[in-house]
Design an enzyme around this catalytic site. Structure first.
Site, PDB file in Angstrom:
ATOM      1  CG  HIS A 131      -5.419   8.420 -25.806  1.00 57.16           C
ATOM      2  ND1 HIS A 131      -6.651   8.938 -25.430  1.00 57.16           N
ATOM      3  CD2 HIS A 131      -4.790   9.425 -26.451  1.00 57.16           C
ATOM      4  CE1 HIS A 131      -6.754  10.187 -25.834  1.00 57.16           C
ATOM      5  NE2 HIS A 131      -5.637  10.507 -26.476  1.00 57.16           N
ATOM      6  CG  ASP A 143      -7.476  14.033 -27.703  1.00 56.75           C
ATOM      7  OD1 ASP A 143      -6.819  12.974 -27.711  1.00 56.75           O
ATOM      8  OD2 ASP A 143      -7.313  14.930 -26.849  1.00 56.75           O
ATOM      9  CD  GLU A 177      -3.097  10.697 -23.804  1.00 57.74           C
ATOM     10  OE1 GLU A 177      -2.161  11.383 -24.246  1.00 57.74           O
ATOM     11  OE2 GLU A 177      -4.259  11.172 -23.638  1.00 57.74           O
ATOM     12  CG  HIS A 293      -8.415  18.163 -24.112  1.00 54.92           C
ATOM     13  ND1 HIS A 293      -7.351  18.338 -23.259  1.00 54.92           N
ATOM     14  CD2 HIS A 293      -8.204  16.957 -24.722  1.00 54.92           C
ATOM     15  CE1 HIS A 293      -6.538  17.290 -23.345  1.00 54.92           C
ATOM     16  NE2 HIS A 293      -7.035  16.447 -24.231  1.00 54.92           N
TER      17      HIS A 293
END
Length: 323
Positions: A131, A143, A177, A293
């Site tokens: 993603h 990420d 995603e 995150h």
């Protein structure tokens, strides 16, 4: 990696791989040790060593894109569209047939980037994907810039090698995603039954440079898992099943449709145990990615050794499974 699961022609150019003398030696050793027997009994070509500095350059670019676009590359934001454009330009120049597929999520248009390498049996398609979107809090370099960059550099190595695999090769970068695998679900839901049946294997790479890294392999399919675990074992690296990824990344969209899946992972928000720290190094009692995150997920949030290791494992799987 998503917090939760939810269903719902270009000229070919040759690129020069930047390789040091040490990389050349590593490539020679890999070519000797890593050649695999093909179905016809002949030895298939071994995957090249992927220079980690090339992968890092893509991460630098993705961070720069985020910095120039409000600090993130999230779905519906200009940083995501700029990320798609950056990858598509590289793939077009390398001779891939690319397409950008649109979908809608959260009231915004999203995009998947799909790149096909000409040739190979399309009834036996091997896919590798990641993603491309970040969360809105930051640039999302681990990420999932890490997986996106690793898949991109592997695709470029396919072009540089003029690979002629028996099976068709397709690479993909998914949007949204972080909203629950929306982009990959949209892609799979748009396929006919025949097209789904034609996907031999889907390989997923979501976070492969975590700073307090673990060495994890998806255990969804024993044969595909063995391609990775045996490769790591040959390099003296002990792995564990990737329990944290279960149902939480884009492979779930394919697995739910009956496609064989696999992949690797270096950890997200789970805590590294003392036993894992003894085995892999790093800090026990801390998350595999303390910036998961978060705004601090930039280029300083990458373990280069793990990024290098997992990108090479990715390339080996692409070469082996498509031969």
């Amino acid at each position: 990696m998503s917090i939760r699961s939810r269903r719902h022609q270009h000229p070919r150019r040759r690129r020069a791989l930047a390789a040091s003398a040490a990389t050349a030696v590593a490539f020679a050793l890999l070519g000797t040790a890593g050649a695999q027997a093909s179905q016809g009994g002949e030895q298939a070509a071994a995957a090249p060593d992927i220079p980690v500095e090339n992968v890092q350059r893509h991460l630098d670019e993705l961070e720069s894109i985020a910095d120039a676009n409000g600090g993130n590359r999230a779905h519906g934001e200009p940083g995501y569209e700029a990320s798609v454009a950056y990858l598509q330009e590289k793939l077009d120049a390398a001779g891939f047939e690319t397409q950008v597929q649109e979908f809608t999520a959260g009231g915004s248009t999203g995009y998947n980037l799909v790149a096909d390498w000409p040739g190979g049996d399309e009834a036996q398609t091997v896919m590798a994907g990641a993603h491309l979107d970040s969360v809105s809090a930051g640039a999302g370099v681990n990420d999932n810039g890490s997986g996106s960059a690793g898949v991109l550099e592997t695709a470029l190595a396919v072009s540089e090698s003029d690979l002629e695999p028996a099976k068709h090769l397709r690479f993909a970068w998914w949007g949204a995603e972080e909203l629950g695998m929306v982009g990959s679900s949209s892609y799979v839901d748009g396929l006919s039954e025949e097209e789904v049946d034609g996907i031999d294997t889907y390989l997923n790479f979501d976070m492969i440079g975590s700073p307090n890294a673990g060495q994890f392999v998806y255990d969804d399919d024993p044969a595909v898992e063995a391609v990775f675990t045996e490769w790591f074992e040959a390099r003296g690296v002990e792995t564990e099943p990737a329990e944290e990824t279960a149902g939480r990344s884009d492979h779930a969209s394919f697995k739910d449709a009956g496609v064989t899946v696999g992949g690797t992972f270096t950890g997200a928000g789970y805590t590294k145990s003392a036993e894992q720290a003894e085995k892999w190094g790093g800090t026990a009692g801390e998350p595999f990615d303390p910036c998961y995150h978060s705004a601090c997920d930039g280029t300083d949030n990458i373990d280069t050794d793990s990024l290098d290791l997992h990108t090479d494992a990715l390339a080996n799987a692409v070469w082996e499974l498509s031969s």
